[in-house]
Design an enzyme around this catalytic site. Sequence first.
Site, PDB file in Angstrom:
ATOM      1  N   GLU A 115      10.183  34.554 -20.543  1.00 50.65           N
ATOM      2  CA  GLU A 115       9.918  35.377 -19.138  1.00 50.65           C
ATOM      3  C   GLU A 115       8.361  36.153 -19.476  1.00 50.65           C
ATOM      4  O   GLU A 115       8.184  36.209 -20.658  1.00 50.65           O
ATOM      5  CB  GLU A 115      10.964  36.034 -19.016  1.00 50.65           C
ATOM      6  CG  GLU A 115      12.440  35.767 -18.931  1.00 50.65           C
ATOM      7  CD  GLU A 115      12.691  34.990 -17.446  1.00 50.65           C
ATOM      8  OE1 GLU A 115      11.562  35.195 -16.903  1.00 50.65           O
ATOM      9  OE2 GLU A 115      13.568  34.693 -17.316  1.00 50.65           O
TER      10      GLU A 115
ATOM     11  N   ASP B 188      21.745  22.768  -4.827  1.00 52.87           N
ATOM     12  CA  ASP B 188      21.708  23.913  -5.197  1.00 52.87           C
ATOM     13  C   ASP B 188      20.298  24.726  -4.877  1.00 52.87           C
ATOM     14  O   ASP B 188      20.194  25.578  -4.451  1.00 52.87           O
ATOM     15  CB  ASP B 188      22.226  24.300  -6.512  1.00 52.87           C
ATOM     16  CG  ASP B 188      22.848  25.638  -6.822  1.00 52.87           C
ATOM     17  OD1 ASP B 188      23.178  26.427  -5.430  1.00 52.87           O
ATOM     18  OD2 ASP B 188      23.177  26.005  -7.757  1.00 52.87           O
TER      19      ASP B 188
END
Length: 325
Positions: A239, A264
């Site tokens: 991240e 999705d």
Amino acid sequence: MVQSKVGLNVRSGPRLADRVQSRLAHRQAVSITCRVRGQQIVGSIRTTTTWVRLTSGGYASDAFLSWTTRRAATPSCSALAVPAGTAVVNLPFPLNVRSGPATSHAIVSTVTGSVRPLCQAWSQSVNGNPVWYQLGVRRFVTAAFVRWPNGQPRLRWCGAAAPSTPASNQAFLASVIGPAQASARRWKVPASVTIAQAILESGWGRSPLAVTEHNLFGMKCFGDPGAVALGCTTYATRECAGSRCYATRDSFRAYRRVGDSFEDHGRALARLPYYKTAMKYAATPNRFALELQRAGYATSPAYAAHLVGLMKDLNLYRYDPPSLT
């Protein structure tokens, strides 16, 4: 060392209902083989469900023992006898086996001791744990009361396709064009952006998340797998916060097949309010990519630039359905 002025009973099992075999004196030193979960006892030292098995035989409650070594370093009794890939029922009584992964399903039998799960299913939460293990045909137990003494293996999700690695970059690209265009027609997400994201997020379909969980877009779980995915699996990831990037672990969605990953992904971009601005630029893929980054789809400050670079280098724009261009 025993800390009980009236002494401590040694029993044949980890419950007060088990037969007393002998009695330990106050301040008597004991030698311990392993620890096991049993009946909760309120003692002079602590309140605990942990019992210890003595080298001389029998079980004594840890509630009355003081330690000169680290208690956590004592192995569990099940770990000494259970082979890798085997779990144990973590209850002092039998665990119900049901015909499906929820307490609404019928009890078909009970199980004690060790179990060997075939796969896992995400369903009703029991004691905060939504995972159930399938032991056989119409045989499920909640994971809430099952332990893995030697570490839990990477169990597949029940119904998921087998792991698959693309033979080449060209093979991967050929396999994602159709699903990306289907997503564009249904959800209005540019196929060029979807393909670029699949390439970038999955490393051309070769990341562990893509190979094993069929998740090409790094779609995360935020407490549950959502309406399309089978479950949530934890993986190592990176991240970024501003210019600083760091290694971490996060929960990602696992799918039955690759096509579900595209469904999705398109569903999320079309329905979530964060991406409302991006969806206004469905006919302008480069701007769409920029708005995705601005909406926080990824933490990398260069995310949009990487997507646009892939779209230009591979001319992914040619795969956008005419209705979006």
